[in-house]
Structures are given as structure tokens and as C-alpha cells.
Design a protein around this motif. Structure first.
Motif, short mmCIF file in Angstrom:
data_model
loop_
_atom_site.label_atom_id
_atom_site.label_comp_id
_atom_site.label_asym_id
_atom_site.label_seq_id
_atom_site.Cartn_x
_atom_site.Cartn_y
_atom_site.Cartn_z
N MET A 1 4.88 18.39 0.01
CA MET A 1 4.02 17.55 -0.77
C MET A 1 3.52 18.28 -2.01
O MET A 1 3.47 17.71 -3.09
CB MET A 1 2.87 17.09 0.11
N GLU B 1 6.27 18.69 -4.76
CA GLU B 1 6.62 17.47 -5.49
C GLU B 1 5.52 17.08 -6.48
O GLU B 1 5.78 16.45 -7.49
CB GLU B 1 6.85 16.31 -4.52
N SER B 2 4.28 17.45 -6.18
CA SER B 2 3.16 17.03 -7.02
C SER B 2 3.03 17.85 -8.29
O SER B 2 2.49 17.36 -9.28
CB SER B 2 1.86 17.15 -6.22
N THR C 1 -1.50 19.27 -10.60
CA THR C 1 -2.13 18.39 -9.62
C THR C 1 -2.66 19.19 -8.44
O THR C 1 -3.75 18.92 -7.93
CB THR C 1 -1.14 17.31 -9.14
N ASN D 1 -5.45 16.76 1.70
CA ASN D 1 -6.09 15.45 1.65
C ASN D 1 -6.41 15.08 0.20
O ASN D 1 -6.15 13.95 -0.24
CB ASN D 1 -7.36 15.45 2.50
N ARG E 1 -3.21 14.21 -1.61
CA ARG E 1 -2.73 12.86 -1.29
C ARG E 1 -3.53 11.81 -2.05
O ARG E 1 -2.98 10.83 -2.54
CB ARG E 1 -2.85 12.60 0.21
N ARG E 2 -4.84 12.02 -2.15
CA ARG E 2 -5.67 11.05 -2.88
C ARG E 2 -5.30 11.01 -4.36
O ARG E 2 -5.40 9.96 -5.00
CB ARG E 2 -7.14 11.41 -2.74
N THR F 1 -2.27 11.68 -5.68
CA THR F 1 -0.89 11.29 -5.96
C THR F 1 -0.51 9.91 -5.45
O THR F 1 0.43 9.31 -5.96
CB THR F 1 0.09 12.31 -5.36
N ARG F 2 -1.21 9.40 -4.47
CA ARG F 2 -0.85 8.09 -3.94
C ARG F 2 -1.58 7.00 -4.70
O ARG F 2 -2.75 7.14 -5.03
CB ARG F 2 -1.21 7.98 -2.46
N PRO F 3 -0.90 5.89 -4.95
CA PRO F 3 -1.59 4.77 -5.61
C PRO F 3 -2.61 4.17 -4.66
O PRO F 3 -2.43 4.20 -3.43
CB PRO F 3 -0.46 3.78 -5.91
N ARG G 1 -4.59 1.63 -2.38
CA ARG G 1 -4.16 0.45 -1.62
C ARG G 1 -5.05 -0.73 -1.99
O ARG G 1 -6.26 -0.61 -2.03
CB ARG G 1 -4.28 0.71 -0.13
#
Length: 72
Positions: free
Chosen positions: A1, A4-5, A9, A30, A33-34, A36-38, A40
Motif C-alpha cells: 500500500m 503504490e501511494s 502521501t 490507517n 488509507r484515508r 488514498t481511498r475515495p 464512500r
């Protein structure tokens, strides 16, 4: 992870994790993830019984009437 970021980041995630005092790998991941993820978006289905059947009409005269009663 983290690979890739990208390093920028990951650096931001580390800075955010430092706000918790003693950052751990779990906190950094954590935050990563916040970042890089769109976000919801919850889709809410509106039942037909809640549909607007008649468009409301503005009635400024009613407002003026209420103001007159309040000043008496």
C-alpha cells in the motif's frame, strides 16, 4: 500500500499519525488509507410515499400578517 501511494502521501500520513503521540504502523496505514481511498457516499433510496406531489408556493402576505400580530 505504501509503495503504490508514493513517498509524499506516506509522509503526510506519518505527519498525521504523529498527532496521536506515539505513531504505530497501524495508525500510519490507517491514515494512508484515508488519504488514498475515495470517500464512500451512501445511497439512500427515497420511498414514493415521501415524494413531493405539490410544489409549495411562497406566501409573503402570510408572513406580513404574522409580523402585524406580533407587534400588537
Amino acid at each position: 500500500m505504501a509503495r503504490e501511494s508514493g513517498t509524499e502521501t506516506l509522509e503526510v500520513a506519518c505527519q498525521l499519525a504523529q498527532k496521536y503521540g506515539k505513531p504505530s504502523t497501524a495508525i500510519v496505514l490507517n491514515e494512508l488509507r484515508r488519504l488514498t481511498r475515495p470517500p464512500r457516499v451512501a445511497v439512500v433510496e427515497t420511498p414514493d410515499t415521501l415524494s413531493l406531489r405539490e410544489e409549495p408556493v411562497a406566501n409573503c402576505d402570510r408572513y406580513d400578517t404574522l409580523r402585524e400580530v406580533a407587534h400588537v
